[in-house]
Design a protein around this motif. Structure first.
Motif, mmCIF file in Angstrom:
data_model
loop_
_atom_site.group_PDB
_atom_site.id
_atom_site.type_symbol
_atom_site.label_atom_id
_atom_site.label_comp_id
_atom_site.label_asym_id
_atom_site.label_seq_id
_atom_site.Cartn_x
_atom_site.Cartn_y
_atom_site.Cartn_z
ATOM 1 N N GLY A 294 0.962 -1.301 -0.069
ATOM 2 C CA GLY A 294 -0.073 0.225 0.096
ATOM 3 C C GLY A 294 0.751 1.158 0.170
ATOM 4 N N GLY A 295 2.090 1.259 0.076
ATOM 5 C CA GLY A 295 2.818 2.251 0.411
ATOM 6 C C GLY A 295 3.795 2.837 -0.628
ATOM 7 N N GLY A 296 4.207 1.900 -1.852
ATOM 8 C CA GLY A 296 4.833 1.992 -3.060
ATOM 9 C C GLY A 296 6.321 1.884 -2.154
ATOM 10 N N SER A 297 6.702 0.902 -1.675
ATOM 11 C CA SER A 297 7.964 0.782 -0.750
ATOM 12 C C SER A 297 8.843 0.245 -1.978
ATOM 13 C CB SER A 297 7.917 -0.543 0.106
ATOM 14 O OG SER A 297 6.859 -0.186 0.967
ATOM 15 N N PHE A 298 10.306 0.510 -1.962
ATOM 16 C CA PHE A 298 11.211 0.280 -2.529
ATOM 17 C C PHE A 298 11.254 -1.276 -3.205
ATOM 18 C CE2 PHE A 298 15.946 -0.818 -3.541
ATOM 19 C CZ PHE A 298 16.136 0.202 -4.604
ATOM 20 N N ASP A 299 11.197 -2.206 -2.162
ATOM 21 C CA ASP A 299 11.373 -3.339 -2.508
ATOM 22 C C ASP A 299 10.261 -3.919 -3.425
ATOM 23 O OD1 ASP A 299 9.777 -3.427 0.036
ATOM 24 O OD2 ASP A 299 9.781 -5.574 -0.591
ATOM 25 N N GLU A 300 8.977 -3.071 -3.511
ATOM 26 C CA GLU A 300 8.130 -3.628 -4.416
ATOM 27 C C GLU A 300 7.967 -3.018 -5.930
ATOM 28 O OE1 GLU A 300 4.347 -2.640 -2.095
ATOM 29 O OE2 GLU A 300 4.763 -4.240 -0.677
ATOM 30 N N VAL A 301 8.921 -2.236 -6.214
ATOM 31 C CA VAL A 301 8.824 -1.550 -7.365
ATOM 32 C C VAL A 301 9.231 -2.483 -8.544
ATOM 33 C CG1 VAL A 301 10.194 0.077 -8.764
ATOM 34 C CG2 VAL A 301 9.694 0.753 -6.547
ATOM 35 N N LEU A 302 10.341 -3.276 -8.471
ATOM 36 C CA LEU A 302 10.655 -4.076 -9.636
ATOM 37 C C LEU A 302 9.683 -5.515 -9.645
ATOM 38 C CD1 LEU A 302 14.362 -4.157 -9.552
ATOM 39 C CD2 LEU A 302 12.883 -2.927 -10.947
ATOM 40 N N PRO A 303 9.315 -5.949 -8.460
ATOM 41 C CA PRO A 303 8.325 -7.174 -8.755
ATOM 42 C C PRO A 303 6.909 -6.694 -9.151
ATOM 43 C CG PRO A 303 9.296 -7.236 -6.632
ATOM 44 C CD PRO A 303 9.948 -5.926 -7.157
ATOM 45 N N SER A 304 6.617 -5.315 -8.826
ATOM 46 C CA SER A 304 5.274 -4.988 -9.601
ATOM 47 C C SER A 304 5.454 -4.806 -10.991
ATOM 48 C CB SER A 304 5.000 -3.528 -8.736
ATOM 49 O OG SER A 304 3.752 -2.929 -9.335
ATOM 50 N N LEU A 305 6.587 -4.131 -11.330
ATOM 51 C CA LEU A 305 6.853 -3.766 -12.835
ATOM 52 C C LEU A 305 6.783 -5.103 -13.415
ATOM 53 C CD1 LEU A 305 8.020 -2.452 -15.217
ATOM 54 C CD2 LEU A 305 10.412 -3.045 -14.411
ATOM 55 N N TYR A 306 7.102 -6.183 -13.212
ATOM 56 C CA TYR A 306 7.197 -7.624 -14.123
ATOM 57 C C TYR A 306 5.836 -8.010 -13.900
ATOM 58 C CZ TYR A 306 12.130 -6.838 -14.550
ATOM 59 O OH TYR A 306 13.253 -6.293 -14.969
ATOM 60 N N ARG A 307 5.159 -8.138 -12.530
ATOM 61 C CA ARG A 307 4.055 -8.701 -12.685
ATOM 62 C C ARG A 307 2.914 -7.753 -13.374
ATOM 63 N NH1 ARG A 307 2.845 -6.924 -7.684
ATOM 64 N NH2 ARG A 307 4.064 -8.541 -6.705
ATOM 65 N N LYS A 308 3.091 -6.791 -13.439
ATOM 66 C CA LYS A 308 2.040 -5.814 -14.111
ATOM 67 C C LYS A 308 2.384 -5.951 -15.735
ATOM 68 C CE LYS A 308 0.688 -2.504 -10.862
ATOM 69 N NZ LYS A 308 0.673 -0.898 -10.681
ATOM 70 N N ALA A 309 3.548 -6.406 -16.167
ATOM 71 C CA ALA A 309 3.870 -6.720 -17.646
ATOM 72 C C ALA A 309 3.407 -7.732 -17.845
ATOM 73 C CB ALA A 309 5.383 -6.409 -17.709
ATOM 74 N N ARG A 310 3.443 -8.957 -17.113
ATOM 75 C CA ARG A 310 2.747 -10.122 -17.482
ATOM 76 C C ARG A 310 1.403 -10.063 -17.582
ATOM 77 N NH1 ARG A 310 6.617 -12.043 -13.561
ATOM 78 N NH2 ARG A 310 5.280 -11.918 -11.951
ATOM 79 N N LEU A 311 0.676 -9.565 -16.716
ATOM 80 C CA LEU A 311 -1.034 -9.206 -16.805
ATOM 81 C C LEU A 311 -1.344 -8.582 -17.985
ATOM 82 C CD1 LEU A 311 -1.507 -8.465 -13.084
ATOM 83 C CD2 LEU A 311 -2.100 -10.741 -14.181
ATOM 84 N N ALA A 312 -0.264 -7.535 -18.531
ATOM 85 C CA ALA A 312 -0.831 -6.784 -19.581
ATOM 86 C C ALA A 312 -0.432 -7.342 -20.920
ATOM 87 C CB ALA A 312 -0.093 -5.392 -19.526
ATOM 88 N N ASN A 313 0.563 -8.275 -20.787
ATOM 89 C CA ASN A 313 1.085 -8.949 -22.057
ATOM 90 C C ASN A 313 1.233 -10.663 -22.093
ATOM 91 O OD1 ASN A 313 2.276 -6.588 -23.482
ATOM 92 N ND2 ASN A 313 2.933 -6.261 -21.191
ATOM 93 N N PRO A 314 -0.248 -11.256 -21.812
ATOM 94 C CA PRO A 314 -0.099 -12.426 -21.566
ATOM 95 C C PRO A 314 0.263 -13.510 -22.536
ATOM 96 C CG PRO A 314 -2.330 -11.522 -21.985
ATOM 97 C CD PRO A 314 -1.438 -10.513 -21.896
ATOM 98 N N GLY A 315 0.312 -13.184 -23.793
ATOM 99 C CA GLY A 315 0.856 -13.928 -24.771
ATOM 100 C C GLY A 315 2.619 -13.992 -24.691
ATOM 101 N N PHE A 316 3.149 -13.513 -23.814
ATOM 102 C CA PHE A 316 4.456 -13.262 -23.768
ATOM 103 C C PHE A 316 5.223 -13.664 -22.492
ATOM 104 C CE2 PHE A 316 3.210 -10.233 -26.819
ATOM 105 C CZ PHE A 316 3.627 -10.567 -28.016
ATOM 106 N N PRO A 317 6.482 -14.749 -22.622
ATOM 107 C CA PRO A 317 6.896 -15.017 -21.380
ATOM 108 C C PRO A 317 7.781 -13.981 -20.800
ATOM 109 C CG PRO A 317 8.285 -15.902 -23.229
ATOM 110 C CD PRO A 317 6.924 -15.038 -23.820
ATOM 111 N N ILE A 318 7.384 -13.499 -19.478
ATOM 112 C CA ILE A 318 8.084 -12.337 -18.633
ATOM 113 C C ILE A 318 8.212 -12.940 -17.475
ATOM 114 C CG2 ILE A 318 7.883 -9.876 -18.048
ATOM 115 C CD1 ILE A 318 5.813 -9.367 -20.232
ATOM 116 N N PRO A 319 9.676 -13.404 -17.087
ATOM 117 C CA PRO A 319 9.521 -13.918 -15.597
ATOM 118 C C PRO A 319 9.953 -12.780 -14.748
ATOM 119 C CG PRO A 319 11.547 -14.648 -17.320
ATOM 120 C CD PRO A 319 10.648 -13.662 -18.041
ATOM 121 N N ASN A 320 10.125 -13.098 -13.370
ATOM 122 C CA ASN A 320 10.574 -12.083 -12.453
ATOM 123 C C ASN A 320 11.949 -11.635 -12.827
ATOM 124 O OD1 ASN A 320 8.372 -12.360 -11.008
ATOM 125 N ND2 ASN A 320 8.798 -14.348 -10.030
ATOM 126 N N GLY A 321 12.278 -10.280 -13.078
ATOM 127 C CA GLY A 321 13.314 -9.725 -13.311
ATOM 128 C C GLY A 321 14.491 -9.518 -12.433
#
Length: 379
Positions: free
Chosen positions: A209-236
């Motif tokens: 809920g607070g936009g913490s530093f450790d959540e920035v990159l997992p959120s990036l790759y999670r949202k990229a996966r959800l928005a692009n379901p046809g492409f393999p996007i691992p946790n970067g």
């Protein structure tokens, strides 16, 4: 030998001022794995700085022996702006005193900022997709014009971390046992980190809920996966916030133990060519929503009934709140009750508390209705 000290200056927000950040790099620049380590983003939390103080010579020795197989970027005290926040002999290192913003809140939600830049560029190669996303984030960072010293610092740190494979943010609690915050999709992959730290708990949440530093990159790759379901996007990136006990625990001996744990973790991953023995197993992760943040409903003086690590049951008194006003001032006391079964992970070190103060975290196993979908942090 590649261990190198760097100094970066940020222009100040008032005439004639600037701030210097000191940081280190070690290991081959061409290494396939990049590790970003930082401590004291909350500048009044020093146990992580003590741990990195002890880790640096260990890395230097391994570097001299050509044992480093990863590129390490180490920020022993990543927030020099917060180090300067002092008032009336007290250090206010958690918040930017100009804006009141917590230094570990409101980090950017990156995916919406780079979604257009990666459109049409993703393919069937997972590694190539990660490289595309990282390049887009790097371009976004380079295009920014920071408007304050704090924004300069954030962009600089984000530039270092955005293409790292492992990002560890070293913090501490108030008075606490060792624990980790991380994203659920990164477990059980980071169980080895929990083992090497010897944590009492690993708490997971997709969005605290607070936009913490450790959540920035997992959120990036999670949202990229959800928005692009046809492409393999691992946790970067594997990212975590490491909570090294409490603020009073900046001791030499503890820092050495903590540094040895970090060194062992990297060695066990093959990032340092050194033989290490496997550590004892730490508890498995639990959802952060299953941890109660116990708060007061009135001001008063705390008298605890429990110690760190004690197990409690729902309805059990954790502390008494001694009244400091009203008709029974300094006579009346009433219990503050646990709202779940679990164990005491942290307590407040200051015993005079205001209404609404967080006084303890109790780690349970069942998600609490009051925590599900809400703001999970104490702030």
């Amino acid at each position: 030998m590649t261990l190198q000290l760097h100094e970066t200056a940020f222009s100040g927000d008032t005439p004639g001022t600037s701030t210097n950040l000191y940081w280190y790099t070690a290991g081959p620049e061409t290494a396939q794995t990049k590790v970003h380590l930082q401590a004291a983003l909350h500048a009044d939390e020093q146990p992580g700085t003590m741990a990195l103080h002890h880790l640096l010579p260990m890395l230097a020795e391994a570097d001299a022996a050509n044992q480093l197989k990863a590129r390490f970027l180490i920020f022993p005290s990543v927030n020099p702006l917060g180090l300067a926040n002092r008032s009336l002999r007290h250090h206010i290192g958690r918040y930017d005193i100009e804006t009141g913003v917590n230094y570990n809140r409101r980090w950017p939600d990156l995916y919406p900022l780079i979604a257009n830049a990666i459109a049409g560029k993703l393919g069937t190669d997972p590694k190539a997709n990660i490289a595309t996303i990282r390049a887009a984030v790097g371009s976004w960072i380079a295009a920014q014009t920071p408007g304050s010293a704090a924004q300069q610092l954030r962009l600089f740190v984000l530039k270092s971390a955005h293409d790292a494979d492992i990002v560890l943010d070293l913090h501490c609690d108030d008075d606490s046992l060792m624990h980790i915050f991380t994203s659920p999709e990164l477990m059980p992959g980071l169980q080895d980190l929990a083992d090497w730290m010897g944590v009492a708990a690993t708490l997971t949440a997709e969005d605290s809920g607070g936009g913490s530093f450790d959540e920035v990159l997992p959120s990036l790759y999670r949202k990229a996966r959800l928005a692009n379901p046809g492409f393999p996007i691992p946790n970067g990136a594997e990212t975590a916030t490491l909570e090294y006990r409490g603020r009073a625990d900046s001791f030499d001996a503890l820092g050495k133990v903590d540094a040895e744990g970090l060194f062992g973790f990297f060695a066990s991953r093959g990032l340092i060519a050194a033989d290490v023995e496997a550590p004892p197993s730490a508890p498995r992760p639990t959802p952060f929503e299953a941890t109660e943040v116990l708060r007061t409903d009135a001001p008063g003086l705390l008298a605890y009934h429990v110690a760190l690590g004690d197990r409690v049951t729902n309805g059990q008194p954790v502390a008494d709140l001694i009244a400091m006003d009203g008709p029974q001032a300094f006579l009346a006391r009433r219990p503050i009750l646990a709202g779940t079964d679990g164990f005491v992970l942290s307590r407040a070190s200051a015993k005079y508390v205001a209404r609404g103060a967080a006084i303890a975290k109790i780690v349970g196993s069942e998600i609490l209705p009051t925590r599900a979908g809400g703001y999970l942090l104490e702030d």
